[in-house]
Design a protein around this motif. Structure first.
Motif, mmCIF file in Angstrom:
data_model
loop_
_atom_site.group_PDB
_atom_site.id
_atom_site.type_symbol
_atom_site.label_atom_id
_atom_site.label_comp_id
_atom_site.label_asym_id
_atom_site.label_seq_id
_atom_site.Cartn_x
_atom_site.Cartn_y
_atom_site.Cartn_z
ATOM 1 N N TYR A 160 0.836 -1.205 0.000
ATOM 2 C CA TYR A 160 0.000 0.000 0.000
ATOM 3 C C TYR A 160 0.867 1.250 0.000
ATOM 4 O O TYR A 160 0.576 2.223 -0.697
ATOM 5 C CB TYR A 160 -0.905 0.028 1.240
ATOM 6 C CG TYR A 160 -2.103 -0.884 1.153
ATOM 7 C CD1 TYR A 160 -2.780 -1.045 -0.055
ATOM 8 C CD2 TYR A 160 -2.571 -1.561 2.259
ATOM 9 C CE1 TYR A 160 -3.884 -1.873 -0.138
ATOM 10 C CE2 TYR A 160 -3.673 -2.399 2.189
ATOM 11 C CZ TYR A 160 -4.323 -2.547 0.983
ATOM 12 O OH TYR A 160 -5.409 -3.355 0.904
ATOM 13 N N GLY A 189 1.795 2.725 -3.236
ATOM 14 C CA GLY A 189 0.747 3.170 -4.153
ATOM 15 C C GLY A 189 -0.032 2.066 -4.819
ATOM 16 O O GLY A 189 -0.662 2.286 -5.851
ATOM 17 N N SER A 190 0.001 0.834 -4.269
ATOM 18 C CA SER A 190 -0.794 -0.239 -4.859
ATOM 19 C C SER A 190 -2.256 -0.091 -4.468
ATOM 20 O O SER A 190 -2.572 0.373 -3.382
ATOM 21 C CB SER A 190 -0.356 -1.609 -4.353
ATOM 22 O OG SER A 190 1.008 -1.745 -4.462
ATOM 23 N N THR A 191 -3.119 -0.557 -5.358
ATOM 24 C CA THR A 191 -4.528 -0.669 -4.997
ATOM 25 C C THR A 191 -4.708 -1.950 -4.184
ATOM 26 O O THR A 191 -3.791 -2.755 -4.074
ATOM 27 C CB THR A 191 -5.398 -0.773 -6.260
ATOM 28 O OG1 THR A 191 -4.988 -1.942 -6.967
ATOM 29 C CG2 THR A 191 -5.216 0.440 -7.151
ATOM 30 N N GLN A 240 -4.164 -4.960 -6.521
ATOM 31 C CA GLN A 240 -2.749 -5.233 -6.799
ATOM 32 C C GLN A 240 -2.071 -5.832 -5.579
ATOM 33 O O GLN A 240 -1.290 -6.774 -5.694
ATOM 34 C CB GLN A 240 -2.037 -3.926 -7.186
ATOM 35 C CG GLN A 240 -2.425 -3.435 -8.561
ATOM 36 C CD GLN A 240 -1.947 -2.017 -8.819
ATOM 37 O OE1 GLN A 240 -1.833 -1.204 -7.910
ATOM 38 N NE2 GLN A 240 -1.672 -1.712 -10.076
#
Ligand SMILES: Nc1ncnc2c1ncn2[C@@H]1O[C@H](COP(=O)(O)OP(=O)(O)OP(=O)(O)O)[C@@H](O)[C@H]1O
Ligand SMILES: [Mg+2]
Lengths: 250, 292
Positions: B179, B182-184, B187
């Motif tokens: 996270y 910047g992962s969703t 992802q």
């Protein structure tokens, strides 16, 4: 201009108020240290800047947090985009169970970048910036879990740098490391200052003294004093600060 | 006096363990001796290569392949259903669902696991098959497809539960790291959590296969009891387990060659599941080493 601003911030976990009306301004290309006794809210406050508290069910916030003047808790803000700009390094090294190479480019991969040349360059550049390149350049395909704790932490820093953030938040990044690895991380932070704005939580007074420009002392959710690091450690205005930095409580 | 009590308890526990071991040895012994007996009448080469299995007919053939094919086909279909569904639920529960929802859904899944297989069997025969027949014209009333699908439904709780445990065991710090860059959620789930839990998930699949291979009632009711060397899921087939039930409940004379076939078939089944369980045990051990 200020890079980061917090204005009259309150944080609650359920009904428990853990940050009490804190305001602070942090300038670009500086290192700011957050110090204070355990449980005073340093991590909670730090994690406001990349919205990492959002996943806690009971978390609630009041006030305003701004980066470059825009409110990051605004509805239009995409959290994923924000976190590409504000990287984070955690207390315990947490590399993914993948190769060193894959760890560094993880952030680029999730952005959909596939060009091998770009990825290779990013790996070399990020590892060099994190002062790890010489130690791992011949084993990039090896598992990251085989590295030492100190190397793993520098890998985590490299991984964060690869995304090219402008701010790096560090929550006690050296507390799980031996003195030599700690010294390396401190050197690194000092060098990164020219390109990044760094906020670091630490329990180590000497460390705060060595690497930071400004220091913020938190106590029971309040920001007691925020000033030049030198002033905080030699001539603080508040008695509570003096007691803490001289080790009389905490 | 407490020492005597301790002793009694100890002996009691030890004998329980011994009984278990003796039973296992007994089963293997019976299987083995009858199987050896069987192979003095039937060549092992025929057993492994003949493409027909007709021990109960006048023209006898003893090729195990049609039964293996039937077992393989239904198992394959079952995993095809259970893995995607089970893994999706596990990921949802672990990465998305609020804790309160998780508390409701988990016991519900346990109930699914507690439904008697005979009920699943009739569900396959009287609900799934007619439904599939309305979509796929020419599909036989007994077939591998609906048994396989229902078997898959039966295995979903197993796969979900074990995969969820595996995902839960992945250090939380990995999720935060993901996270933080910047992962969703999606992802993070499929690029970090699932790969990190992969060995546990593989184990869940192998145990699922093991369960499907040994499943008897559903296929006995809905798959047709016709040994056939085919990969066509729309026609009647027979699995190893079904054959064993068919003969043991029929009127074949004890001690006859026909009767001994069920031990040979049982041996094949035993070897199969034994290997699967060992693979999963081996993976589990490797997995533990990695995180400690
Ligand atoms: N997820 C949570 N849910 C509820 N309360 C929490 C949670 N995380 C932290 N707290 C509480 O919030 C307060 C501040 O915690 P925080 O972790 O920010 O302190 P800290 O200054 O970082 O402490 P340390 O130096 O030990 O890391 C503490 O009282 C803690 O118990
Ligand atoms: Mg903390």
């Amino acid at each position: 201009m200020n890079k980061l601003d917090a204005n009259n911030v309150n944080v609650f976990y359920g009904s428990n108020k853990v940050i009490k009306d804190v305001s602070i301004s942090i300038k670009q290309n500086t290192v700011t240290a957050f110090i204070g006794p355990s449980g005073c809210g340093k991590s909670t406050f730090l994690r406001l800047f990349n919205r990492m508290n959002d996943y806690i069910d009971t978390f609630k916030m009041e006030g305003k947090i701004e980066i470059d003047g825009s409110n990051i808790y605004d509805k239009q803000i995409r959290v994923e985009e924000l976190r590409k700009q504000i990287g984070m390094v955690f207390q315990k090294p947490n590399p993914f169970p993948k190769s060193i190479y894959e760890n560094v480019i993880y952030g680029l991969r999730i952005q959909g970048i596939k060009d091998k040349k770009i990825l290779d360059e990013s790996v070399e550049q990020s590892l060099k910036q994190a002062a790890l390149w010489d130690e791992v350049k011949d084993k990039l395909k090896d598992s990251a879990l085989a590295l030492s704790g100190g190397q793993q932490q520098r890998l985590c820093i490299a991984r964060t740098l690869a995304v090219q953030p402008t701010v790096i938040l560090m929550d006690e990044p050296a507390s799980a490391l031996d003195p030599i690895s700690t010294a390396k991380i401190e050197d690194l932070i000092y060098q990164l200052k020219s390109k990044y704005t760094i906020v670091i939580v630490t329990h180590n007074m000497q460390q705060a003294g060595r690497i930071s420009d400004k220091t913020a002392f938190f106590y029971m959710g309040e920001l007691v004093e925020y000033d030049e690091t030198k002033t905080i450690f030699t001539n603080p205005k508040q008695e509570r600060t003096l007691n803490y930095v001289t080790g009389r409580f905490g | 006096m407490p020492r005597i009590k301790e002793k009694v308890i100890e002996v009691g526990l030890a004998s329980a363990a011994v009984i278990t071991i003796l039973t296992t040895i007994g089963i293997i012994w019976v299987l083995l001796s009858q199987t050896i007996d069987f192979f003095s009448d039937v060549s092992i080469v025929d057993f492994l290569t003949d493409t027909q299995w007709t021990p109960l007919f006048a023209d006898k053939h003893f090729g195990i392949l049609p039964l293996v094919a039937g077992t393989f086909l239904t198992t394959f279909i079952a995993i095809l259903v259970a893995l995607p569904v089970g893994l999706t639920i596990a990921v949802y529960l672990n990465e998305y669902a609020p804790k309160s929802f998780r508390k409701i859904i988990k016991p519900l899944l346990e109930i699914l696991a507690a439904v008697p297989t005979v009920v699943y069997g009739f569900f396959a025969l009287s609900v799934i098959t007619p439904f599939l027949q309305s979509i796929i014209p020419g599909m036989a009333g007994f077939n591998a497809l609906s048994s396989g699908i229902v078997m898959g439904i039966m295995i979903i709780p197993l796969i979900t539960s074990l995969s969820e445990d595996a995902l839960f065991a992945v250090p939380k710090s990995l999720r935060e790291a993901s996270y933080g860059m910047g992962s969703t959620r999606l992802q993070t789930a499929f690029k970090v959590m699932v790969p990190a839990a992969s060995s546990g998930i593989i184990v869940s699949v192998i145990l699922g296969i093991s369960r499907a291979v040994g499943e008897t009632m559903i296929v006995a009711i809905a798959a047709g009891q016709q040994p056939r060397l085919t990969m066509n899921p729309l026609v009647p087939i027979e699995t190893i387990t079904t054959y064993i039930v068919q003969v043991s409940t029929g009127d074949v004379a004890h001690g006859s060659l026909e009767y001994k076939t069920i031990f040979a078939a049982g041996m094949a089944l035993f070897v199969f599941t034994f290997i699967l369980n060992n693979i999963s045990y081996w993976i589990k051990k490797k997995f533990q080493e990695k995180y400690e």
